[in-house]
Scaffold this motif. Structure first.
Motif, PDB file in Angstrom:
ATOM      1  N   ARG A  45     -42.890 108.619-121.315  1.00 12.68           N
ATOM      2  CA  ARG A  45     -42.228 109.640-122.070  1.00 12.68           C
ATOM      3  C   ARG A  45     -41.444 110.688-121.366  1.00 12.68           C
ATOM      4  O   ARG A  45     -40.484 110.910-121.371  1.00 12.68           O
ATOM      5  N   GLY A  46     -42.804 110.864-120.210  1.00 11.42           N
ATOM      6  CA  GLY A  46     -42.216 112.137-119.552  1.00 11.42           C
ATOM      7  C   GLY A  46     -41.826 111.417-117.574  1.00 11.42           C
ATOM      8  O   GLY A  46     -41.940 109.785-117.452  1.00 11.42           O
ATOM      9  N   ALA A  47     -42.144 112.074-116.604  1.00 12.37           N
ATOM     10  CA  ALA A  47     -41.747 111.502-115.170  1.00 12.37           C
ATOM     11  C   ALA A  47     -42.757 110.330-115.162  1.00 12.37           C
ATOM     12  O   ALA A  47     -43.982 111.219-115.581  1.00 12.37           O
ATOM     13  N   VAL A  48     -42.883 109.242-114.854  1.00  6.05           N
ATOM     14  CA  VAL A  48     -44.046 109.130-114.062  1.00  6.05           C
ATOM     15  C   VAL A  48     -45.048 109.740-112.015  1.00  6.05           C
ATOM     16  O   VAL A  48     -43.472 109.964-112.176  1.00  6.05           O
ATOM     17  N   ASP A  49     -45.950 110.145-112.317  1.00  8.37           N
ATOM     18  CA  ASP A  49     -46.537 109.844-111.205  1.00  8.37           C
ATOM     19  C   ASP A  49     -46.334 109.266-110.064  1.00  8.37           C
ATOM     20  O   ASP A  49     -46.755 108.684-109.626  1.00  8.37           O
ATOM     21  N   ARG A  50     -45.205 109.612-109.250  1.00  9.65           N
ATOM     22  CA  ARG A  50     -44.654 108.845-108.048  1.00  9.65           C
ATOM     23  C   ARG A  50     -45.916 108.214-107.418  1.00  9.65           C
ATOM     24  O   ARG A  50     -45.813 107.192-106.863  1.00  9.65           O
ATOM     25  N   PRO A  51     -46.163 109.351-106.421  1.00 11.79           N
ATOM     26  CA  PRO A  51     -47.364 109.719-105.183  1.00 11.79           C
ATOM     27  C   PRO A  51     -48.438 108.777-106.072  1.00 11.79           C
ATOM     28  O   PRO A  51     -48.553 107.549-104.423  1.00 11.79           O
ATOM     29  N   VAL A  52     -48.560 108.673-107.106  1.00 12.05           N
ATOM     30  CA  VAL A  52     -50.098 108.328-107.943  1.00 12.05           C
ATOM     31  C   VAL A  52     -49.583 106.838-107.321  1.00 12.05           C
ATOM     32  O   VAL A  52     -50.883 105.130-106.404  1.00 12.05           O
ATOM     33  N   PHE A  53     -47.955 106.022-107.687  1.00  8.46           N
ATOM     34  CA  PHE A  53     -48.477 104.803-107.294  1.00  8.46           C
ATOM     35  C   PHE A  53     -47.800 103.857-105.994  1.00  8.46           C
ATOM     36  O   PHE A  53     -48.588 103.142-105.766  1.00  8.46           O
ATOM     37  N   GLU A  54     -47.281 105.033-105.907  1.00  4.52           N
ATOM     38  CA  GLU A  54     -46.740 104.754-104.197  1.00  4.52           C
ATOM     39  C   GLU A  54     -47.890 104.243-102.631  1.00  4.52           C
ATOM     40  O   GLU A  54     -47.849 103.932-101.935  1.00  4.52           O
ATOM     41  N   SER A  55     -49.416 105.174-103.375  1.00  4.76           N
ATOM     42  CA  SER A  55     -50.574 105.023-102.318  1.00  4.76           C
ATOM     43  C   SER A  55     -51.394 103.904-102.597  1.00  4.76           C
ATOM     44  O   SER A  55     -52.271 103.540-101.785  1.00  4.76           O
ATOM     45  N   LEU A  56     -50.710 103.526-103.760  1.00 10.47           N
ATOM     46  CA  LEU A  56     -51.586 102.110-103.844  1.00 10.47           C
ATOM     47  C   LEU A  56     -51.334 100.825-103.072  1.00 10.47           C
ATOM     48  O   LEU A  56     -50.232 100.576-102.529  1.00 10.47           O
TER      49      LEU A  56
END
Ligand code: PEP
Ligand code: MN
Length: 337
Positions: A45-56
């Motif tokens: 619904r809202g923004a996705v937490d980008r840094p979480v995915f960028e660090s995978l």
């Protein structure tokens, strides 16, 4: 949001990103590409937490998708999608023609049409068993018997079948017999039907609504991809305008517009797009020229006695001659036929 994986990302790393997306209650859509895999995220619904995915591990970058439609967009998948309809690839190099009567009227009528269009070079067979008619008193189609006749025509000719489902409840039956499920123009925004087709295991031919904008058209396709069915073919079939010389105005300009925005294939229907037999051949040539992936055309062995759409149905002779012309046009455009 789109998670773009590195070129050397392993399948384990891709699965890890999918798990991380699902753990947040979102839906993950892995989209394999020629260079690398991307994973679309929907359901947030809202923004996705980008840094979480960028660090995978294995992730190259996380990019926002700017259009309202996501999975149908070229931003998410730059390469053209090729949809397999019973073994016939739609959206590749081949210009694919689907042909047959508007409605299945009888076994003889359907088999006659099927033999003619097969001999002339059609690759797919069309014919409605369930017909969306303006008048409740008009011929509504043969229902399941029509589907059985289509299956017999496929068995004899080898042509995969495209046929319409009128509502979500009707998809179960159509899915059993058809190689592709048609969603008609009047149903383009029947969202429960779209969701049901999104769960189907068969490809879907989605016709543009009579007054649908390009964005609405693509959003309707998005419903099905969002449900997990990526096998969607778009179809331009004419829109309502002030034009008084044809049943509809065939919007051929939408073909390059779709191609710029979406990776999905698009067919053109010059039969409903003009409503007049004498205009079908010319507009078919035009459709090939503007880059359509193929055509869906109404052909009837005796159009004057047709139970539906006779005035726009061409004869088998006209169809054979048209295919001959298209065989000359296709190579100029780098396509086969
Ligand atoms: C048809 O294909 O016969 C048909 C009813 O098409 P549309 O939904 O485009 O009117
Ligand atoms: Mn029709």
């Amino acid at each position: 949001m789109l998670v773009v994986m590195r070129q050397d990302a392993t399948s384990g790393q891709i699965a890890g990103v999918v798990r991380a997306i699902e753990a947040r209650g979102f839906k993950a859509h892995p989209i394999p590409g020629a260079q690398r895999t991307a994973i679309g995220i929907t359901g947030n619904r809202g923004a996705v937490d980008r840094p979480v995915f960028e660090s995978l591990p294995g992730v190259l970058e996380v990019i926002p998708v700017t259009h309202a439609y996501k999975l149908v967009s070229r931003e998410v998948k730059p390469e053209d999608t090729i949809v397999d309809v019973g073994g016939v690839p739609v959206g590749g190099k081949e210009f694919v023609i689907a042909a047959g009567p508007c409605a299945v009227e009888s076994r003889e009528q359907m088999l006659t049409a099927a033999r003619h269009v097969k001999a002339a070079g059609a690759r797919l067979l069309r014919g409605g068993a369930f017909k969306p008619r303006t008048s409740p008193y008009a011929f509504q189609g043969l229902g399941e018997e029509g589907l059985q006749i289509l299956a017999a025509a496929r068995a004899e000719t080898g042509l995969p079948v495209v046929t319409e489902a009128l509502d979500a409840e009707g998809v179960d039956l159509v899915e059993k017999y058809a190689d592709a499920i048609q969603v008609g123009a009047r149903n383009m925004q029947n969202f429960s039907l779209l969701r049901r087709c999104g769960k189907a295991r068969k490809p879907v031919l989605l016709k543009r609504g009579l007054a649908a904008t390009l964005e609405e058209f693509l959003m309707s396709a998005e419903y099905m991809l969002a449900e997990g069915n990526y096998q969607v073919i778009l179809c331009e079939r004419g829109v309502r305008t002030f034009s008084d010389f044809a049943r509809n105005t065939l919007d051929l300009a939408v073909v390059p517009a779709v191609k710029a925005l979406s990776h999905l294939p698009i067919l053109v229907d010059p039969s409903h797009g003009t409503g007049r037999r004498d205009k079908v051949v010319a507009m078919s040539r035009g459709a090939a020229a503007v880059g359509a992936d193929g055509l869906i055309i109404e052909v009837h062995h005796d159009p004057d006695t047709a139970l539906s759409d006779g005035p726009q149905s061409i004869t088998p002779e006209m169809f054979a001659s048209l295919v001959g012309e298209l065989r000359q046009i296709a190579p100029v455009l780098g396509r086969t036929l």
